[in-house]
Scaffold this motif. Structure first.
Motif, PDB file in Angstrom:
ATOM      1  N   LEU A  78       0.834  -1.209   0.000  1.00 20.99           N
ATOM      2  CA  LEU A  78       0.000   0.000   0.000  1.00 20.99           C
ATOM      3  C   LEU A  78       0.866   1.256   0.000  1.00 20.99           C
ATOM      4  N   GLN A  79       1.961   1.224   0.762  1.00 21.66           N
ATOM      5  CA  GLN A  79       2.868   2.367   0.816  1.00 21.66           C
ATOM      6  C   GLN A  79       3.539   2.590  -0.547  1.00 21.66           C
ATOM      7  N   GLN A  80       3.989   1.505  -1.180  1.00 20.25           N
ATOM      8  CA  GLN A  80       4.625   1.611  -2.497  1.00 20.25           C
ATOM      9  C   GLN A  80       3.644   2.162  -3.537  1.00 20.25           C
ATOM     10  N   ALA A  81       2.411   1.658  -3.502  1.00 22.21           N
ATOM     11  CA  ALA A  81       1.407   2.108  -4.471  1.00 22.21           C
ATOM     12  C   ALA A  81       1.088   3.589  -4.266  1.00 22.21           C
ATOM     13  N   ALA A  82       1.049   4.031  -3.010  1.00 21.98           N
ATOM     14  CA  ALA A  82       0.762   5.438  -2.725  1.00 21.98           C
ATOM     15  C   ALA A  82       1.926   6.321  -3.147  1.00 21.98           C
ATOM     16  N   THR A  83       3.138   5.838  -2.951  1.00 21.09           N
ATOM     17  CA  THR A  83       4.323   6.622  -3.294  1.00 21.09           C
ATOM     18  C   THR A  83       4.485   6.781  -4.798  1.00 21.09           C
ATOM     19  N   LEU A  88       1.614  -1.970  -8.148  1.00 15.66           N
ATOM     20  CA  LEU A  88       2.837  -2.755  -8.165  1.00 15.66           C
ATOM     21  C   LEU A  88       2.625  -3.972  -9.062  1.00 15.66           C
ATOM     22  N   GLY A  89       3.543  -4.224  -9.974  1.00 13.87           N
ATOM     23  CA  GLY A  89       3.435  -5.361 -10.886  1.00 13.87           C
ATOM     24  C   GLY A  89       3.804  -6.670 -10.199  1.00 13.87           C
ATOM     25  N   LYS A  90       3.431  -7.771 -10.827  1.00 14.33           N
ATOM     26  CA  LYS A  90       3.684  -9.095 -10.258  1.00 14.33           C
ATOM     27  C   LYS A  90       5.174  -9.336 -10.043  1.00 14.33           C
ATOM     28  N   HIS A  91       5.979  -9.043 -11.054  1.00 17.23           N
ATOM     29  CA  HIS A  91       7.414  -9.311 -10.956  1.00 17.23           C
ATOM     30  C   HIS A  91       8.087  -8.402  -9.922  1.00 17.23           C
TER      31      HIS A  91
END
Length: 148
Positions: A78-83, A88-91
């Motif tokens: 969630l933090q990565q997606a917000a940043t 975020l991709g599967k790989h």
């Protein structure tokens, strides 16, 4: 759910029809009482439990060694997606999670778990596409569109 359905079936006389959609109604009531409308409950499972005369599940399955880290992983995704403002991709997800687990006691637990319950290829990453699919399915209600 199976117990409620069985009780309703038993209360109806042999020549009497069951009300249409009675199983859906019971499933929805139980979902609402549990507070999770995202949960999928298969009607065939309920029918089969009644047929087997085994109304309660007797074995919940093996807990995953990753279950203790999954809360942290959800927060991280969630933090990565917000940043980044994009999912975020599967790989990318698998690369990050494998790096998170690498060199920890959890890595050994996962390896032993996979060795016991499935085939382990020595050159494969510790967590693969199966973990990604399961993680996405387990946490879809929290993640929303944070994973592709």
């Amino acid at each position: 759910i199976a117990i409620k359905v069985k009780e309703l079936k038993d209360s109806i006389l042999p020549n009497e029809k069951r009300p249409r959609g009675f199983m859906d109604k019971i499933i929805n009531e139980v979902k609402e009482s549990m507070g999770g409308t995202h949960i999928r409950i298969c009607k065939d499972t309920i029918r089969h439990r009644i047929y087997r005369k085994s109304l309660t599940p007797d074995h919940p399955g093996q807990p995953s060694p990753m279950s203790e880290l999954e809360g942290k992983i959800v927060d991280f995704v969630l933090q990565q997606a917000a940043t980044t403002q994009e999912p975020l991709g599967k790989h990318e997800f698998l690369k990050l999670v494998n790096e998170l687990v690498k060199g920890t006691p959890t890595e050994q637990k996962v390896f032993q778990f996979k060795k016991q319950f499935s085939f382990v290829h020595p050159n494969s990453p510790i967590l693969g596409e199966g973990y990604y699919r399961g993680f996405k399915k387990r946490h879809s209600h929290v993640l929303g569109d944070s994973l592709k």
